[in-house]
Scaffold this active site. Structure first.
Site, PDB file in Angstrom:
ATOM      1  N   SER A  88       6.683   3.557 -12.010  1.00  0.00           N
ATOM      2  CA  SER A  88       6.203   2.380 -12.730  1.00  0.00           C
ATOM      3  C   SER A  88       4.741   2.589 -13.078  1.00  0.00           C
ATOM      4  CB  SER A  88       6.362   1.118 -11.873  1.00  0.00           C
ATOM      5  OG  SER A  88       5.949  -0.029 -12.590  1.00  0.00           O
ATOM      6  N   HIS A 102       2.894  -0.516 -20.586  1.00  0.00           N
ATOM      7  CA  HIS A 102       3.676  -0.588 -19.348  1.00  0.00           C
ATOM      8  C   HIS A 102       4.934   0.239 -19.537  1.00  0.00           C
ATOM      9  CE1 HIS A 102       7.348  -2.500 -17.554  1.00  0.00           C
ATOM     10  NE2 HIS A 102       6.672  -2.266 -16.461  1.00  0.00           N
ATOM     11  N   ARG A 106      13.905   3.712 -13.418  1.00  0.00           N
ATOM     12  CA  ARG A 106      14.335   3.520 -12.035  1.00  0.00           C
ATOM     13  C   ARG A 106      15.838   3.777 -11.871  1.00  0.00           C
ATOM     14  NH1 ARG A 106      13.190  -1.118 -14.691  1.00  0.00           N
ATOM     15  NH2 ARG A 106      14.841  -2.668 -14.866  1.00  0.00           N
ATOM     16  N   GLY A 259       8.011  -4.936  -0.261  1.00  0.00           N
ATOM     17  CA  GLY A 259       7.355  -3.788  -0.887  1.00  0.00           C
ATOM     18  C   GLY A 259       5.873  -3.777  -0.590  1.00  0.00           C
ATOM     19  N   ARG A 260       5.215  -2.735  -1.036  1.00  0.00           N
ATOM     20  CA  ARG A 260       3.783  -2.594  -0.766  1.00  0.00           C
ATOM     21  C   ARG A 260       3.002  -3.447  -1.766  1.00  0.00           C
ATOM     22  NH1 ARG A 260      -0.486   1.093  -2.050  1.00  0.00           N
ATOM     23  NH2 ARG A 260      -1.843   1.429  -0.233  1.00  0.00           N
ATOM     24  N   GLU A 262      -0.170  -3.893  -2.568  1.00  0.00           N
ATOM     25  CA  GLU A 262      -1.182  -3.271  -3.417  1.00  0.00           C
ATOM     26  C   GLU A 262      -0.540  -2.543  -4.602  1.00  0.00           C
ATOM     27  OE1 GLU A 262      -4.539  -3.528  -3.385  1.00  0.00           O
ATOM     28  OE2 GLU A 262      -4.135  -5.076  -1.904  1.00  0.00           O
ATOM     29  N   SER A 263       0.599  -1.897  -4.354  1.00  0.00           N
ATOM     30  CA  SER A 263       1.270  -1.175  -5.437  1.00  0.00           C
ATOM     31  C   SER A 263       1.936  -2.129  -6.408  1.00  0.00           C
ATOM     32  CB  SER A 263       2.304  -0.204  -4.853  1.00  0.00           C
ATOM     33  OG  SER A 263       1.683   0.759  -4.034  1.00  0.00           O
TER      34      SER A 263
END
Length: 300
Positions: A88, A102, A106, A259-260, A262-263
């Site tokens: 992404s 963007h 996936r 999920g993370r 920050e990502s």
């Protein structure tokens, strides 16, 4: 299939970040590997304060484990395990003359209690969000998308361009986030398309990204701009934030699967404005953009 696609996105991350560093000429991507407690991990790569890119990220992830209850309800399954991987990216240029972009590609698998694959699909796409409308740039972006699609099916571009216009729609604003591109999801095996065929299509689109975007960056990165232009860019960035936090399924999936953070929130621009009841001046270049966002066009 999952091993093959993971290898593909790792290589694509290297290709894209190298090309972006070269065109920026100043900033380098910071690499940040991370792990997910429930299973899996990824690598976030972020570029900031460059000559061209104010902020951007090109992230890959491969996560697995028990599908969270909220997502089991969404998919209508019980006690399912999952595997998801993808790349992404979001790039927010410094100049308002260079569009934000963007893209995402996936692959997803779902398993029963015995570990058998019960469902799998591909998804993704790429879309452009300009602050000032250069029609030749829009035509270029869409033509590269169409060429990639046509190598697999003459109907793909029209179908996935329409879905992109529908998906990246800020319903509460009654306008598109940008000028679109491609959006596809739940690409599953059919009588005419095996998973290998879908893999070939999705990777074709992924491989077309740099051709879609870099010529536009090269053409616009040195154009002069004013504080008025910059203010408009920051106001439009606010609409980008609104879409990602209110409507975007990828953001919501990431948050619901632990999920993370920050990502996931890497996609948000660094400087944004929300001006009360702001409207561009009639007949201005800013108004020209808004008109296209409210009435999506055919670009090819």
């Amino acid at each position: 299939m999952k091993e093959k696609f993971v290898a593909y996105i790792k290589n694509l991350q290297n290709e894209i970040t190298s090309a972006l560093e070269e065109i920026d000429g100043k900033a380098k991507f910071k690499k940040d590997k991370w792990t997910r407690a429930e299973g899996g991990g990824g690598q976030t790569r972020v570029i900031e304060n460059g000559d061209v890119f104010e902020k951007g990220g090109v992230n890959i992830s491969e996560v697995h484990g028990k599908l969270p209850e909220s997502m089991q309800q969404y998919f209508g399954v019980k006690d399912a395990d999952f595997f998801a991987c993808g790349l992404s990216l979001v790039l927010h240029p410094k100049s308002p003359m260079v569009p934000t972009v963007h893209a995402n590609w996936r692959y997803f698998e779902m398993y029963d209690k015995e570990g058998n694959i019960v469902d799998s699909w591909f998804g993704g796409g790429q879309d452009l969000t300009p602050y000032y409308l250069f029609e030749e740039d829009a035509k270029h972006f869409h033509q590269v998308c169409k060429t990639a699609c046509n190598r697999h099916n003459p109907n793909f571009y029209e179908t996935y361009k329409k879905r992109c216009d529908e998906y990246f729609w800020n319903a509460h604003r009654e306008e598109a986030r940008g000028i679109g591109g491609l959006f596809f999801d739940y690409l599953k095996e059919t009588g005419t398309m095996k998973m290998q065929n879908w893999y070939n299509f999705v990777t074709e689109v992924g491989n077309s990204f740099l051709e879609c975007y870099l010529p536009i960056v090269e053409k616009r990165k040195n154009l002069p701009y004013s504080e008025v232009n910059r203010t408009w860019q920051e106001i439009r960035r606010g609409r980008y934030v609104e879409f990602n936090l209110v409507h975007d399924k990828g953001t919501l999936f990431g948050l619901k699967t632990n999920g993370r953070i920050e990502s996931i929130l890497m996609s948000l621009p660094p400087v944004v404005q929300w001006k009360y009841d702001h409207h561009p001046e009639t007949g201005s270049e800013e108004a020209k953009l808004v008109e296209v966002l409210r009435n999506p066009k055919e670009w090819t």
